[in-house]
Design a protein around this motif. Structure first.
Motif, mmCIF file in Angstrom:
data_model
loop_
_atom_site.group_PDB
_atom_site.id
_atom_site.type_symbol
_atom_site.label_atom_id
_atom_site.label_comp_id
_atom_site.label_asym_id
_atom_site.label_seq_id
_atom_site.Cartn_x
_atom_site.Cartn_y
_atom_site.Cartn_z
ATOM 1 N N ILE B 59 0.808 -1.208 0.000
ATOM 2 C CA ILE B 59 0.000 0.000 0.000
ATOM 3 C C ILE B 59 0.849 1.269 0.000
ATOM 4 N N GLU B 60 2.029 1.211 0.619
ATOM 5 C CA GLU B 60 2.887 2.399 0.648
ATOM 6 C C GLU B 60 3.367 2.753 -0.761
ATOM 7 N N ARG B 63 0.560 4.243 -2.762
ATOM 8 C CA ARG B 63 0.325 5.640 -2.399
ATOM 9 C C ARG B 63 1.351 6.560 -3.072
ATOM 10 N N CYS B 90 -10.278 -3.346 7.879
ATOM 11 C CA CYS B 90 -10.039 -2.657 9.142
ATOM 12 C C CYS B 90 -8.934 -1.615 8.977
ATOM 13 N N SER B 91 -8.241 -1.648 7.838
ATOM 14 C CA SER B 91 -7.198 -0.650 7.579
ATOM 15 C C SER B 91 -7.711 0.523 6.768
ATOM 16 N N ILE B 93 -9.300 3.215 7.372
ATOM 17 C CA ILE B 93 -9.080 4.555 7.925
ATOM 18 C C ILE B 93 -7.618 4.983 7.802
ATOM 19 N N PRO B 94 -6.661 4.156 8.274
ATOM 20 C CA PRO B 94 -5.258 4.551 8.066
ATOM 21 C C PRO B 94 -4.918 4.745 6.592
ATOM 22 N N VAL B 95 -5.487 3.933 5.720
ATOM 23 C CA VAL B 95 -5.209 4.088 4.297
ATOM 24 C C VAL B 95 -5.769 5.416 3.790
ATOM 25 N N LEU B 97 -6.293 8.125 5.463
ATOM 26 C CA LEU B 97 -5.478 9.234 5.968
ATOM 27 C C LEU B 97 -4.099 9.256 5.343
ATOM 28 N N GLY B 98 -3.539 8.082 5.091
ATOM 29 C CA GLY B 98 -2.225 8.015 4.469
ATOM 30 C C GLY B 98 -2.251 8.641 3.079
ATOM 31 N N PHE B 99 -3.320 8.340 2.322
ATOM 32 C CA PHE B 99 -3.481 8.924 0.993
ATOM 33 C C PHE B 99 -3.688 10.427 1.094
ATOM 34 N N ASP B 203 -4.425 -16.092 6.007
ATOM 35 C CA ASP B 203 -5.217 -14.926 6.421
ATOM 36 C C ASP B 203 -6.550 -14.866 5.687
ATOM 37 N N GLN B 297 -14.927 8.709 11.407
ATOM 38 C CA GLN B 297 -13.731 9.235 12.081
ATOM 39 C C GLN B 297 -12.969 10.238 11.226
#
Lengths: 78, 328
Positions: B59-60, B63, B90-91, B93-95, B97-99, B203, B297
């Motif tokens: 994902i990094e 981005r 579940c990720s 939100i961080p994704v 915000l990261g974007f 997973d 959020q």
């Protein structure tokens, strides 16, 4: 004493990560300051996008999965 | 090749259990056994193989790549990466915000996040094996179009106005300190790829197996117990309201793509029009309350409501269009 934070918005893997770190610290009899950080803003400021992530003394050392045992040991003892 | 699963189910249901092939319960059971064994086998093989291929995609990197792209192609690329990048819901939100904090426009980020639950390798695989490549292609195309148009629309109305203040600030600051660390990773060895693929397989499988059982169970019940013409007569092409109703019914139902696709197969074989089926499935997968509450959020109510209404509208229109174009 190491200050260890587990970043993640309460997903199952984040809880597991925190438990695992605590268990290993207990096994080794090392006391650590462990906390869980769920605020999106804080997680963003650490620049983390995949959770669970682990922060040791304000340094992101891991992100995106449950860390393996060897890694955790190196953080606690290192 | 896939007929082996049908033969296995026949053997189990008719020979071993001794059920009569004409009885409804035998037909349902046959459907259930055939589909679960087939889906599980395909999942195990394909998740592993695909994970081997995409072990180096994270994902990094996505981005950083998107942040450098021109807006025009951004929506398209955002949607493509949403489809192929693995990440747990579940990720989101961080994704998000990261974007956002990398200065990627909200519309492109949303193109990514909207496409992501709709299209992934597991969904495509199930569709291919259950309903054939034509419907799979339509599904993938539709999912991407919804993501792309949705993203364009959100940027047109300047949706970033309605982010939570801290997220908006991060977005505005991104322009000034646009230094993304291009952490160059060493190329992965085959062994590392294998380990990654094994982890992914465990997973994903642990996450989706129960959805497969539920989905196929529902599909089997529909298959065996709903009369063949009933859906067609009552919810067919001539009832324009059936599409928006299907979308509304899909909202409170929460499932991921893995669970809904076996149901989709049943609905289509039972004669429910393609557009109605597609609208229902996409609404179930992409418009779910738990996920939307999470987005609160980072978004104000106004934006949240806009995205929600936009999705419902998009799925309805897609359903109507597919119902009225004669595809076969």
């Amino acid at each position: 004493m190491k200050d260890i934070k587990v970043l993640g918005s309460g997903c199952a893997k984040c809880v597991k990560t925190a438990e695992l770190i605590q268990t290993i610290a207990d096994e080794k009899n090392i006391s650590i300051q462990l906390s869980k950080e769920t605020s999106p803003e804080v997680i963003m400021n650490f620049g983390v996008m995949s959770t669970p992530a682990v922060v040791v003394d304000n340094q992101v050392v891991h992100s995106g999965s449950i860390p393996d045992k060897a890694k955790i040991e190196s953080w606690i003892t290192g | 090749m896939l007929s082996v699963f049908s033969d296995f189910a026949s053997w189990l249901v008719y020979s071993i259990a001794g059920l009569h092939p004409d009885s409804k319960s035998a037909q349902s059971l046959h459907f259930f056994i055939e589909d679960t064994t087939k889906i599980f086998a395909l999942l195990i093989v394909m998740i592993y193989l695909i994970a081997l291929l995409r072990a180096s995609l994270n994902i990094e990197n996505v981005r950083n790549y998107l942040a450098k792209k021109h807006r025009g192609v951004g929506y398209f690329l955002g949607s493509i990466f949403g489809a192929i990048t693995p990440f747990c819901s579940c990720s989101s939100i961080p994704v998000f915000l990261g974007f956002t904090s990398a200065g990627i426009p909200v519309g492109i980020t949303m193109a990514f996040l909207l496409t992501s639950p709709l299209i992934n390798e597991v969904a495509v695989l199930l569709l291919l094996s259950l309903v054939g490549w034509e419907i799979t292609a339509i599904y993938v195309f539709t999912g991407m179009v919804v993501g792309i148009i949705g993203g364009l629309f959100l940027d047109t109305i300047h949706a970033e106005r309605w982010l939570q203040p801290f997220a908006l600030k991060a977005y505005q600051n991104a322009a000034t300190n646009a230094t993304l660390d291009d952490s160059v990773r060493p190329a992965l060895s085959l062994k590392e790829r294998h380990l990654f693929a094994k982890q992914e397989l465990t997973d994903i499988f642990l996450r989706v197996w129960k959805w497969v059982i539920i989905g196929v169970g529902l599909g089997a019940a529909l298959h065996g117990f709903v009369p063949d013409d009933w859906l067609q007569n009552n919810l067919g092409q001539n009832q324009w309201w059936s599409v928006p109703s299907a979308v509304l019914v899909g909202i409170p139902l929460y499932s991921n793509a893995t669970g809904i696709i076996p149901v989709m197969e049943s609905l289509i074989t039972k004669g429910l029009p393609l557009g109605t089926t597609m609208a229902f499935c996409m609404s179930t997968v992409a418009a779910s309350f738990p996920e939307f509450i999470l987005l609160k959020q980072v978004m104000q109510w106004k934006l949240l409501a806009t995205v929600f209404v936009m999705l419902l509208f998009a799925f309805t229109v897609v359903g109507w269009i597919l119902n009225f174009i004669p595809l076969t």
